[in-house]
Design a protein around this motif. Structure first.
Motif, PDB file in Angstrom:
ATOM      1  N   ASN A  81      11.453  -1.168 -16.687  1.00 25.00           N
ATOM      2  CA  ASN A  81      12.452  -1.626 -15.720  1.00 25.00           C
ATOM      3  C   ASN A  81      13.851  -1.228 -16.185  1.00 25.00           C
ATOM      4  OD1 ASN A  81      14.034  -2.912 -13.862  1.00 25.00           O
ATOM      5  ND2 ASN A  81      13.343  -4.978 -14.359  1.00 25.00           N
ATOM      6  N   PRO A  82      14.464  -0.240 -15.555  1.00 22.07           N
ATOM      7  CA  PRO A  82      15.806   0.191 -15.980  1.00 22.07           C
ATOM      8  C   PRO A  82      16.852  -0.905 -15.877  1.00 22.07           C
ATOM      9  CG  PRO A  82      14.798   1.817 -14.554  1.00 22.07           C
ATOM     10  CD  PRO A  82      13.926   0.606 -14.491  1.00 22.07           C
ATOM     11  N   TYR A 105      12.168   6.425 -12.846  1.00 20.10           N
ATOM     12  CA  TYR A 105      11.110   6.929 -11.967  1.00 20.10           C
ATOM     13  C   TYR A 105       9.731   6.389 -12.354  1.00 20.10           C
ATOM     14  CZ  TYR A 105      14.613   9.995  -9.977  1.00 20.10           C
ATOM     15  OH  TYR A 105      15.736  10.462  -9.347  1.00 20.10           O
ATOM     16  N   GLY A 106       9.496   6.254 -13.647  1.00 22.70           N
ATOM     17  CA  GLY A 106       8.234   5.667 -14.083  1.00 22.70           C
ATOM     18  C   GLY A 106       8.118   4.219 -13.642  1.00 22.70           C
ATOM     19  N   GLY A 107       9.206   3.475 -13.771  1.00 22.08           N
ATOM     20  CA  GLY A 107       9.216   2.080 -13.351  1.00 22.08           C
ATOM     21  C   GLY A 107       9.027   1.939 -11.853  1.00 22.08           C
ATOM     22  N   ALA A 108       9.676   2.810 -11.069  1.00 19.70           N
ATOM     23  CA  ALA A 108       9.547   2.759  -9.611  1.00 19.70           C
ATOM     24  C   ALA A 108       8.104   3.020  -9.181  1.00 19.70           C
ATOM     25  CB  ALA A 108      10.480   3.776  -8.966  1.00 19.70           C
ATOM     26  N   ILE A 146      12.720  -3.624  -5.511  1.00 18.95           N
ATOM     27  CA  ILE A 146      13.254  -3.105  -6.776  1.00 18.95           C
ATOM     28  C   ILE A 146      12.945  -1.611  -6.913  1.00 18.95           C
ATOM     29  CG2 ILE A 146      13.122  -3.271  -9.296  1.00 18.95           C
ATOM     30  CD1 ILE A 146      12.467  -6.247  -8.930  1.00 18.95           C
ATOM     31  N   ALA A 147      11.721  -1.217  -6.514  1.00 22.05           N
ATOM     32  CA  ALA A 147      11.330   0.197  -6.602  1.00 22.05           C
ATOM     33  C   ALA A 147      12.257   1.062  -5.743  1.00 22.05           C
ATOM     34  CB  ALA A 147       9.879   0.370  -6.163  1.00 22.05           C
ATOM     35  N   VAL A 148      12.545   0.611  -4.538  1.00 24.39           N
ATOM     36  CA  VAL A 148      13.434   1.371  -3.654  1.00 24.39           C
ATOM     37  C   VAL A 148      14.837   1.449  -4.249  1.00 24.39           C
ATOM     38  CG1 VAL A 148      14.577   1.362  -1.394  1.00 24.39           C
ATOM     39  CG2 VAL A 148      12.132   0.884  -1.561  1.00 24.39           C
TER      40      VAL A 148
END
Length: 200
Positions: A122-123, A74-77, A193-195
């Motif tokens: 980035n997971p 969630y932080g990365g998104a 990527i976020a989505v």
């Protein structure tokens, strides 16, 4: 050892070749011609640490405490959505050439902070580098160091090629339209990527 080297090298290369947020950032800095060495070295060292962690069994830590994956996801998104919005804004405004981009470029410390965010928030990095490579390395239980060195060599070759190879595009980015296209593509990559992170 040769088999381990070839296997680890090309497996790692296949995982990091697809364009992602980190690769897009390195490419953009390479086109600008600013802070290439420290940024490339940061990516290489980060990858080496993540590879070593995965091969050493850190994937089991993530499996035991899934909250770590959730925080990163969630932080990365959120970070990618914000950065993507900035890229779209730059693409919309336009009127930026290579010279103007160099003059407006952030400081080294800010660039490294951005690079750190793209890398460590980035997971997918943890999934590919820690979990997947860690699982693959289990095939070579007595050659873990060879696997780590080989995988790290692939990462090193890729990031140096990307960062310094981007200079061939510099004449193209003397035009403002090229920057608009690049900013638009980077924004698209970031939001895609976020989505993906949000719907996992």
């Amino acid at each position: 050892m040769n088999n381990v080297f070839v296997y680890a090298f090309f497996t790692t290369l296949s995982l990091i070749l697809p364009i992602g947020s980190q690769n897009a950032f390195v490419l953009k800095q390479g086109i600008r011609g600013q802070f290439i060495l420290p940024i490339v070295l940061f990516c290489v060292v980060s990858d080496a640490l993540l590879i070593a962690a995965g091969v050493s069994g850190f994937d089991r830590v993530i499996a035991r405490w899934p909250i770590l994956e959730a925080v990163s996801r969630y932080g990365g998104a959120a970070f990618l959505l914000i950065y993507g919005a900035r890229s779209f804004h730059s693409a919309w405004v336009g009127q930026k050439t290579l010279v103007q981009s160099e003059l407006a470029a952030p400081s080294l410390s800010r660039c490294l902070m951005l690079c750190a965010a793209f890398t460590w928030l980035n997971p997918h990095v943890y999934l590919d580098t820690v979990v997947l490579l860690g699982a693959i390395s289990a095939q070579f239980p007595n050659q873990k160091w060879q696997f780590i060195l080989s995988a790290s060599a692939a990462s090193t070759a890729f990031f140096f090629s990307l960062g310094y190879g981007a200079r061939v595009l510099r004449p193209l980015f003397a035009r403002a339209k090229a920057w608009q296209v690049l900013d638009g593509l980077i924004g698209l990559v970031m939001w895609t990527i976020a989505v993906q992170l949000l719907i996992l």
